[in-house]
Design a protein around this motif. Structure first.
Motif, PDB file in Angstrom:
ATOM      1  N   TYR A  78       6.896  20.493   2.866  1.00 43.65           N
ATOM      2  CA  TYR A  78       6.983  19.248   2.113  1.00 43.65           C
ATOM      3  C   TYR A  78       6.286  19.375   0.771  1.00 43.65           C
ATOM      4  CZ  TYR A  78       7.825  17.440   6.871  1.00 43.65           C
ATOM      5  OH  TYR A  78       8.284  17.215   8.140  1.00 43.65           O
ATOM      6  N   PRO A  80       4.271  16.624  -0.935  1.00 46.05           N
ATOM      7  CA  PRO A  80       3.686  15.286  -1.090  1.00 46.05           C
ATOM      8  C   PRO A  80       3.309  15.026  -2.539  1.00 46.05           C
ATOM      9  CG  PRO A  80       2.504  16.573   0.580  1.00 46.05           C
ATOM     10  CD  PRO A  80       3.456  17.496  -0.113  1.00 46.05           C
ATOM     11  N   GLU A 107       1.926   9.612  -0.473  1.00 47.85           N
ATOM     12  CA  GLU A 107       3.329   9.580  -0.879  1.00 47.85           C
ATOM     13  C   GLU A 107       3.573   8.303  -1.664  1.00 47.85           C
ATOM     14  OE1 GLU A 107       5.447  11.942  -0.633  1.00 47.85           O
ATOM     15  OE2 GLU A 107       5.105  13.104   1.187  1.00 47.85           O
ATOM     16  N   LEU A 109       6.501   6.042  -2.827  1.00 43.85           N
ATOM     17  CA  LEU A 109       7.888   5.882  -2.399  1.00 43.85           C
ATOM     18  C   LEU A 109       8.868   5.949  -3.561  1.00 43.85           C
ATOM     19  CD1 LEU A 109       7.593   2.974   0.200  1.00 43.85           C
ATOM     20  CD2 LEU A 109       7.602   5.450   0.619  1.00 43.85           C
ATOM     21  N   ASN A 113      13.936   8.989  -1.097  1.00 44.28           N
ATOM     22  CA  ASN A 113      13.268   9.694  -0.003  1.00 44.28           C
ATOM     23  C   ASN A 113      12.317   8.843   0.832  1.00 44.28           C
ATOM     24  OD1 ASN A 113      11.059   9.421  -1.664  1.00 44.28           O
ATOM     25  ND2 ASN A 113      10.988  11.566  -2.262  1.00 44.28           N
ATOM     26  N   TYR A 116      12.300   9.380   4.695  1.00 38.73           N
ATOM     27  CA  TYR A 116      11.575  10.539   5.224  1.00 38.73           C
ATOM     28  C   TYR A 116      10.070  10.308   5.224  1.00 38.73           C
ATOM     29  CZ  TYR A 116      16.029  12.905   4.819  1.00 38.73           C
ATOM     30  OH  TYR A 116      17.352  13.246   4.955  1.00 38.73           O
ATOM     31  N   ASP A 117       9.547   9.621   4.194  1.00 38.63           N
ATOM     32  CA  ASP A 117       8.105   9.358   4.118  1.00 38.63           C
ATOM     33  C   ASP A 117       7.643   8.500   5.287  1.00 38.63           C
ATOM     34  OD1 ASP A 117       7.991  10.808   1.766  1.00 38.63           O
ATOM     35  OD2 ASP A 117       8.129   9.053   0.480  1.00 38.63           O
ATOM     36  N   LYS A 121       8.298  12.865   7.991  1.00 38.00           N
ATOM     37  CA  LYS A 121       7.103  13.372   7.321  1.00 38.00           C
ATOM     38  C   LYS A 121       5.838  12.728   7.901  1.00 38.00           C
ATOM     39  CE  LYS A 121       7.494  14.255   2.817  1.00 38.00           C
ATOM     40  NZ  LYS A 121       7.822  14.042   1.390  1.00 38.00           N
ATOM     41  N   LYS A 122       5.888  11.435   8.128  1.00 34.39           N
ATOM     42  CA  LYS A 122       4.743  10.734   8.718  1.00 34.39           C
ATOM     43  C   LYS A 122       4.401  11.334  10.091  1.00 34.39           C
ATOM     44  CE  LYS A 122       3.334   6.094  10.177  1.00 34.39           C
ATOM     45  NZ  LYS A 122       3.787   4.695  10.271  1.00 34.39           N
ATOM     46  N   TYR A 133      -3.246   9.059   5.657  1.00 37.55           N
ATOM     47  CA  TYR A 133      -1.935   9.062   5.025  1.00 37.55           C
ATOM     48  C   TYR A 133      -1.790   7.737   4.283  1.00 37.55           C
ATOM     49  CZ  TYR A 133       3.218   9.345   4.710  1.00 37.55           C
ATOM     50  OH  TYR A 133       4.514   9.396   4.268  1.00 37.55           O
ATOM     51  N   ILE A 135       0.715   5.432   1.882  1.00 32.75           N
ATOM     52  CA  ILE A 135       2.056   5.205   1.351  1.00 32.75           C
ATOM     53  C   ILE A 135       1.940   4.136   0.278  1.00 32.75           C
ATOM     54  CG2 ILE A 135       4.385   4.372   1.798  1.00 32.75           C
ATOM     55  CD1 ILE A 135       4.262   5.624   4.532  1.00 32.75           C
TER      56      ILE A 135
END
Length: 183
Positions: A78, A80, A107, A109, A113, A116-117, A121-122, A133, A135
């Protein structure tokens, strides 16, 4: 380039791509990501600048922004938007490829994509041991700060305008969302 539909792509296929190719390897699929928006990049830059200054001043570790390949499995590589590696683990870094699991992944947004985030991916970040993590949603101007609890992430803070971004990983760091999302 990898073109067979009945076979998953692997690290070997990924490494045959030209340098800077806008792909991530997600679950054995080469996923193309168009360039992020101007606003996306402003958010990423602002956060990277603030976190880097704070982390260096307090000798906490290293912040690195995309594009950077982070190797999780032979079928998952990935890029990020931002990663953080604590100082005590940074000495294990190599100059060519990142084969150490980051302590934090951020990430920002993008329409192309976001799926996927929030999903694959999470799940991978959590399974591989990424402790935090984040977002960041540029459209809603929110930040979801998630902490790893066992096999899942749990939202520690869901921030909206008027709040400040904080994290236990960066004791004393505060960034008002009004600064993060300023255009």
């Amino acid at each position: 380039m990898f073109e067979t539909l009945d076979k998953k792509a692997t690290i070997q296929d990924y490494e045959c791509l030209p340098e800077g190719a806008p792909y991530q390897l997600i679950g054995g699929e080469l996923i193309m990501s168009p360039s992020p928006s101007f606003f996306h990049q402003r958010i990423q830059y602002r956060l990277a600048t603030a976190l880097t200054a704070f982390a260096e001043r307090h000798k906490l570790g290293i912040i690195v922004g995309s594009p950077l390949d982070v190797f999780f499995t032979d079928e998952d590589i990935y890029q990020p938007d931002l990663i953080f590696i604590r100082a005590d683990r940074a000495r294990n870094l190599q100059k060519d490829k990142l084969r150490i699991v980051p302590d934090l992944v951020v990430e920002v947004l993008s329409p192309s994509n976001a799926y996927y985030d929030f999903t694959r991916k999470k799940e991978m970040y959590c399974a591989r041991g990424v402790e935090e993590y984040w977002i960041i949603d540029p459209e809603q101007e929110t930040v979801d700060v998630m902490i790893k609890h066992g096999e899942f992430y749990q939202t520690q803070r869901f921030l909206k305008q008027g709040a400040s971004l904080e994290s236990n990983m960066f004791p004393g760091f505060q960034m008002p969302l009004s600064e993060l999302f300023a255009f």
